[in-house]
Motif scaffolding. Structure first.
Motif, PDB file in Angstrom:
ATOM      1  N   PHE A 162     -41.021  13.482 -26.693  1.00 57.83           N
ATOM      2  CA  PHE A 162     -41.311  12.837 -25.422  1.00 57.83           C
ATOM      3  C   PHE A 162     -40.506  11.556 -25.334  1.00 57.83           C
ATOM      4  O   PHE A 162     -40.064  11.021 -26.353  1.00 57.83           O
ATOM      5  CB  PHE A 162     -42.806  12.516 -25.310  1.00 57.83           C
ATOM      6  N   ARG A 163     -40.312  11.057 -24.134  1.00 56.84           N
ATOM      7  CA  ARG A 163     -39.617   9.781 -23.991  1.00 56.84           C
ATOM      8  C   ARG A 163     -40.274   8.962 -22.892  1.00 56.84           C
ATOM      9  O   ARG A 163     -40.912   9.506 -21.982  1.00 56.84           O
ATOM     10  CB  ARG A 163     -38.133   9.986 -23.698  1.00 56.84           C
ATOM     11  N   GLN A 164     -40.083   7.657 -23.018  1.00 59.26           N
ATOM     12  CA  GLN A 164     -40.719   6.755 -22.063  1.00 59.26           C
ATOM     13  C   GLN A 164     -39.866   5.514 -21.889  1.00 59.26           C
ATOM     14  O   GLN A 164     -39.347   4.960 -22.867  1.00 59.26           O
ATOM     15  CB  GLN A 164     -42.114   6.363 -22.546  1.00 59.26           C
ATOM     16  N   VAL A 165     -39.716   5.106 -20.632  1.00 61.46           N
ATOM     17  CA  VAL A 165     -39.071   3.837 -20.328  1.00 61.46           C
ATOM     18  C   VAL A 165     -40.134   2.911 -19.742  1.00 61.46           C
ATOM     19  O   VAL A 165     -41.112   3.385 -19.169  1.00 61.46           O
ATOM     20  CB  VAL A 165     -37.890   3.998 -19.347  1.00 61.46           C
ATOM     21  N   PRO A 166     -39.965   1.618 -19.888  1.00 64.61           N
ATOM     22  CA  PRO A 166     -40.974   0.675 -19.384  1.00 64.61           C
ATOM     23  C   PRO A 166     -41.267   0.898 -17.903  1.00 64.61           C
ATOM     24  O   PRO A 166     -40.359   1.070 -17.093  1.00 64.61           O
ATOM     25  CB  PRO A 166     -40.327  -0.688 -19.628  1.00 64.61           C
ATOM     26  N   ALA A 199     -38.896  18.140 -24.773  1.00 61.05           N
ATOM     27  CA  ALA A 199     -38.775  19.482 -25.336  1.00 61.05           C
ATOM     28  C   ALA A 199     -39.943  19.722 -26.261  1.00 61.05           C
ATOM     29  O   ALA A 199     -40.498  18.778 -26.841  1.00 61.05           O
ATOM     30  CB  ALA A 199     -37.461  19.637 -26.093  1.00 61.05           C
ATOM     31  N   ALA A 200     -40.307  20.980 -26.418  1.00 66.68           N
ATOM     32  CA  ALA A 200     -41.408  21.344 -27.297  1.00 66.68           C
ATOM     33  C   ALA A 200     -41.091  22.665 -27.973  1.00 66.68           C
ATOM     34  O   ALA A 200     -40.291  23.472 -27.467  1.00 66.68           O
ATOM     35  CB  ALA A 200     -42.720  21.426 -26.529  1.00 66.68           C
ATOM     36  N   ALA A 252     -34.268   5.562 -23.628  1.00 65.62           N
ATOM     37  CA  ALA A 252     -35.729   5.521 -23.636  1.00 65.62           C
ATOM     38  C   ALA A 252     -36.214   5.359 -25.068  1.00 65.62           C
ATOM     39  O   ALA A 252     -35.437   5.484 -26.020  1.00 65.62           O
ATOM     40  CB  ALA A 252     -36.309   6.801 -23.043  1.00 65.62           C
ATOM     41  N   MET A 253     -37.503   5.118 -25.196  1.00 64.64           N
ATOM     42  CA  MET A 253     -38.171   5.238 -26.481  1.00 64.64           C
ATOM     43  C   MET A 253     -38.576   6.695 -26.629  1.00 64.64           C
ATOM     44  O   MET A 253     -39.208   7.263 -25.730  1.00 64.64           O
ATOM     45  CB  MET A 253     -39.392   4.330 -26.545  1.00 64.64           C
ATOM     46  N   TYR A 254     -38.195   7.293 -27.739  1.00 66.94           N
ATOM     47  CA  TYR A 254     -38.494   8.702 -27.984  1.00 66.94           C
ATOM     48  C   TYR A 254     -39.616   8.819 -29.008  1.00 66.94           C
ATOM     49  O   TYR A 254     -39.592   8.166 -30.056  1.00 66.94           O
ATOM     50  CB  TYR A 254     -37.248   9.432 -28.484  1.00 66.94           C
ATOM     51  N   PHE A 255     -40.582   9.665 -28.683  1.00 69.14           N
ATOM     52  CA  PHE A 255     -41.743   9.895 -29.529  1.00 69.14           C
ATOM     53  C   PHE A 255     -41.836  11.371 -29.899  1.00 69.14           C
ATOM     54  O   PHE A 255     -41.543  12.238 -29.071  1.00 69.14           O
ATOM     55  CB  PHE A 255     -43.037   9.521 -28.794  1.00 69.14           C
ATOM     56  N   CYS A 256     -42.287  11.656 -31.122  1.00 67.14           N
ATOM     57  CA  CYS A 256     -42.639  13.022 -31.457  1.00 67.14           C
ATOM     58  C   CYS A 256     -44.158  13.140 -31.468  1.00 67.14           C
ATOM     59  O   CYS A 256     -44.874  12.151 -31.663  1.00 67.14           O
ATOM     60  CB  CYS A 256     -42.042  13.450 -32.794  1.00 67.14           C
ATOM     61  N   ARG A 266     -45.472  20.653 -22.903  1.00 65.95           N
ATOM     62  CA  ARG A 266     -44.684  19.427 -22.717  1.00 65.95           C
ATOM     63  C   ARG A 266     -45.491  18.351 -22.008  1.00 65.95           C
ATOM     64  O   ARG A 266     -44.935  17.331 -21.596  1.00 65.95           O
ATOM     65  CB  ARG A 266     -43.407  19.710 -21.921  1.00 65.95           C
ATOM     66  N   CYS A 267     -46.786  18.558 -21.911  1.00 69.25           N
ATOM     67  CA  CYS A 267     -47.636  17.549 -21.294  1.00 69.25           C
ATOM     68  C   CYS A 267     -48.193  16.631 -22.385  1.00 69.25           C
ATOM     69  O   CYS A 267     -48.808  17.121 -23.339  1.00 69.25           O
ATOM     70  CB  CYS A 267     -48.784  18.201 -20.536  1.00 69.25           C
ATOM     71  N   PRO A 268     -47.989  15.330 -22.279  1.00 68.63           N
ATOM     72  CA  PRO A 268     -48.474  14.419 -23.332  1.00 68.63           C
ATOM     73  C   PRO A 268     -49.965  14.553 -23.605  1.00 68.63           C
ATOM     74  O   PRO A 268     -50.408  14.369 -24.745  1.00 68.63           O
ATOM     75  CB  PRO A 268     -48.136  13.031 -22.776  1.00 68.63           C
ATOM     76  N   ASP A 269     -50.748  14.891 -22.583  1.00 65.33           N
ATOM     77  CA  ASP A 269     -52.196  14.980 -22.745  1.00 65.33           C
ATOM     78  C   ASP A 269     -52.611  16.111 -23.684  1.00 65.33           C
ATOM     79  O   ASP A 269     -53.755  16.147 -24.136  1.00 65.33           O
ATOM     80  CB  ASP A 269     -52.872  15.177 -21.391  1.00 65.33           C
ATOM     81  N   ASP A 270     -51.699  17.030 -23.969  1.00 66.23           N
ATOM     82  CA  ASP A 270     -52.013  18.163 -24.843  1.00 66.23           C
ATOM     83  C   ASP A 270     -51.895  17.813 -26.325  1.00 66.23           C
ATOM     84  O   ASP A 270     -52.199  18.641 -27.170  1.00 66.23           O
ATOM     85  CB  ASP A 270     -51.085  19.339 -24.532  1.00 66.23           C
TER      86      ASP A 270
END
Length: 123
Positions: free
Chosen positions: A37-41, A49-50, A91-95, A106-110
């Protein structure tokens, strides 16, 4: 205790490549679903991707054909190969990881298990 640790981020020129790694320690389940996942401020977290334990993949439209998600089950490591990088990939990338679901999420809530993130800057 489950831990996810990302590495491989950094600064790269437009058109360049980076490979992110995510080392997963601790047991989640016999089958897993894992994602990047990625996120920008100021924006919500985006599913890039998953992949699941069966090797099924799911990519966001903005990265199809440029990014490849893969896993090394023996090393319990998740990878994201990023090619032809663009400034908008910054972005900041998270696994993230969780038990195997009926879909490649690909939904963060999952996801319940997350790494701390690694910064990718493309300029």
């Amino acid at each position: 205790h489950v831990q996810l640790v990302e590495s491989g981020g950094g600064s790269v020129q437009v058109g360049g490549s980076l490979r992110l790694s995510c080392q997963i320690t601790g047991f989640i389940s016999a089958g897993q679903c894992m994602g990047w996942f990625r996120q920008v401020p100021g924006k919500s977290r985006e599913g890039v991707a998953a992949i699941d334990s069966n090797g099924n993949t799911n990519y966001g439209d903005s990265v199809k054909g440029r990014f490849t998600i893969s896993q090394d089950s023996a090393k319990n490591t998740l990878y994201l190969q990023m090619n032809t990088l663009k400034p908008e990939d910054t972005a900041m990338y998270f696994c993230a990881a969780d038990t195997l679901m009926g879909w490649v999420a690909r939904c963060p809530d999952d996801y319940n298990y997350w790494g701390q993130g690694t910064q990718v800057t493309v300029s």
